[in-house]
Structure formats: C-alpha cells, structure tokens
Design an enzyme around this catalytic site. Structure first.
Site, mmCIF file in Angstrom:
data_model
loop_
_atom_site.group_PDB
_atom_site.id
_atom_site.type_symbol
_atom_site.label_atom_id
_atom_site.label_comp_id
_atom_site.label_asym_id
_atom_site.label_seq_id
_atom_site.Cartn_x
_atom_site.Cartn_y
_atom_site.Cartn_z
ATOM 1 N N ARG A 37 0.845 -1.192 0.000
ATOM 2 C CA ARG A 37 0.000 0.000 0.000
ATOM 3 C C ARG A 37 0.878 1.239 0.000
ATOM 4 O O ARG A 37 1.737 1.391 0.869
ATOM 5 C CB ARG A 37 -0.927 0.027 1.234
ATOM 6 N N ARG A 64 -6.041 25.731 -7.751
ATOM 7 C CA ARG A 64 -5.479 24.462 -7.286
ATOM 8 C C ARG A 64 -4.927 23.725 -8.489
ATOM 9 O O ARG A 64 -5.675 23.243 -9.345
ATOM 10 C CB ARG A 64 -6.557 23.629 -6.576
ATOM 11 N N ALA A 76 -8.281 27.821 4.888
ATOM 12 C CA ALA A 76 -7.729 26.590 5.444
ATOM 13 C C ALA A 76 -6.247 26.517 5.116
ATOM 14 O O ALA A 76 -5.764 27.214 4.231
ATOM 15 C CB ALA A 76 -8.448 25.373 4.860
ATOM 16 N N LEU A 78 -2.262 24.129 6.021
ATOM 17 C CA LEU A 78 -1.498 23.091 6.703
ATOM 18 C C LEU A 78 -1.136 23.497 8.125
ATOM 19 O O LEU A 78 -0.941 24.676 8.418
ATOM 20 C CB LEU A 78 -0.198 22.801 5.938
ATOM 21 N N GLU A 93 -4.768 30.989 9.672
ATOM 22 C CA GLU A 93 -5.233 30.801 8.301
ATOM 23 C C GLU A 93 -6.373 31.760 7.955
ATOM 24 O O GLU A 93 -6.433 32.295 6.853
ATOM 25 C CB GLU A 93 -5.661 29.350 8.075
ATOM 26 N N GLU A 97 -5.793 34.293 4.865
ATOM 27 C CA GLU A 97 -6.524 34.060 3.618
ATOM 28 C C GLU A 97 -7.788 34.900 3.462
ATOM 29 O O GLU A 97 -8.247 35.104 2.344
ATOM 30 C CB GLU A 97 -6.861 32.577 3.478
ATOM 31 N N PRO A 115 -8.696 8.403 3.314
ATOM 32 C CA PRO A 115 -8.003 7.354 4.064
ATOM 33 C C PRO A 115 -7.566 6.149 3.244
ATOM 34 O O PRO A 115 -6.857 5.286 3.765
ATOM 35 C CB PRO A 115 -9.015 6.957 5.139
ATOM 36 N N GLY A 116 -7.914 6.095 1.966
ATOM 37 C CA GLY A 116 -7.425 5.013 1.130
ATOM 38 C C GLY A 116 -5.937 5.105 0.847
ATOM 39 O O GLY A 116 -5.297 4.108 0.539
ATOM 40 N N GLU A 120 -3.921 11.839 6.363
ATOM 41 C CA GLU A 120 -4.150 13.269 6.552
ATOM 42 C C GLU A 120 -5.492 13.530 7.242
ATOM 43 O O GLU A 120 -6.505 12.915 6.914
ATOM 44 C CB GLU A 120 -4.147 14.005 5.211
ATOM 45 N N GLU A 145 -1.996 32.073 -3.499
ATOM 46 C CA GLU A 145 -2.815 32.917 -2.629
ATOM 47 C C GLU A 145 -2.890 34.365 -3.109
ATOM 48 O O GLU A 145 -3.739 35.122 -2.650
ATOM 49 C CB GLU A 145 -2.272 32.884 -1.191
#
Length: 197
Positions: A37, A64, A76, A78, A93, A97, A115-116, A120, A145
């Site tokens: 995986r 993006r 939002a 990190l 943030e 932003e 989650p696959g 995160e 930004e």
C-alpha cells in the site's frame, strides 16, 4: 466479528518533500497474505467556516494546480508551525486568507481526507464574532494565494452551491453542511474548540 489486526511488515521510502512524504508498506491482509500500500504522510490541516452576524459565510476562490482550476473553499491550511495549537492555526489561516479575526471558535467536524492512501486529517472550526484584520497588519499573499477572491455567501446558498456541484473541495463541503446542520440544531451539536482529536 473481531477486527483483524493488520501488521506492517516493511516500509520503503519513495519520496520526501517539503509538504508530504510517500512510502510503500507491506501489510498483512484479512484474507491471508500481504499487500503493498502506497501511503502519503502530510502535516495535516485546519479549516474555518467563518460566519458573520447575518448568517453569511466567507468563501475563498483559489487556484489548485492538481485539478487545474480555481475552487471555492474555506479559509484553510497546513499545520506547518511546530507545536501550534489547532485553534491558533485556524486563526492564522483565517487572518492570512480572508483578512478576518474571530472572537469565538467552536469545533464543527474532524475529517480523514482520503483514508485510502493518506492519514491526513483536517479539523474544521466554526468562527463567529468576526472583525477585519487592520490594513497595516494584513498578510502579504504570494503564489496561488496572491489572487484569492473572497466572497460572502449566505450559508443556505453555500449549501445549495455544494448540492449544485459548484463547491467540490471536500473540506468545504463537510464544513458547510456541518455548519448548516449545527445552526438548524440551535448550535447544540457544536463541540468545544479544544476537544481532543
């Protein structure tokens, strides 16, 4: 039925960069044997549904590159400041932003983004009692930004944008739907901002 205890037999590093790391694990499987995986490890994130006194939410439109277009999103980012409290990260943030400060934060929802292939997480807060960051204290935006577009949209209209497919960012979808539900429940379902993960 008892859950099978999956065991990582080996790990091979594939890539290490400034934002994420990729490795391949060999993991025992429920049906016997093992499987490989690929896993992406990142710094996790926070997001903010900033709601004003008349029920409008602050949405940002940002380019993006992975999807090659601008998306409507929540403020939002990190969790890239070591040891930073999650509410403090969310406030940073929101200021960077959307040029906003909030006097009140509540916890809306916690997510595993995909989650696959990644562990995160993103914690999404509801921010209220908003005010503007003074002009002389505003963050200088660069890169993607630099051309952020800020829009104030009624929460019900933002939910309608989700349902029309106009808002597809997963954190924004979850945050907006959670905020609308919490509002409809008289805010009774909100959790304290410092609730442990």
């Amino acid at each position: 039925m008892t859950a099978f205890a999956h065991e990582t037999r080996s790990r091979t590093e594939r890539y290490t960069g400034p934002i994420f790391t990729v490795h391949t694990d060999e993991v025992t499987m429920s049906g016997g044997g093992t499987a490989r995986r690929d896993i992406v490890t990142t710094k996790n994130a926070v997001g903010v549904v900033a709601l004003d006194e008349v029920g409008r939410v602050a949405l940002i439109k940002q380019y993006r590159h992975a999807v090659g277009t601008q998306l409507w999103e929540l403020p939002a980012g990190l969790r890239d400041v070591a040891g930073e409290d999650l509410v403090v990260a969310a406030a940073r943030e929101l200021a960077e932003e959307a040029d906003l400060v909030a006097a009140r934060y509540d916890l809306l929802v916690d997510l595993h983004t995909s989650p696959g292939f990644t562990a995160e997480t993103i914690r999404i807060f509801l921010a209220r009692q908003l005010s503007a960051v003074p002009d002389d204290a505003r963050h200088e935006r660069t890169d993607e930004e630099a051309d952020i577009e800020l829009a104030w949209v009624g929460l019900d209209e933002a939910v309608a944008m989700v349902l029309r497919g106009e808002i597809t960012n997963a954190a924004a979808v979850a945050g907006l739907l959670s905020a609308a539900r919490a509002r409809d429940d008289g805010w009774a379902t909100l959790r304290p901002a410092d609730t442990p993960w």
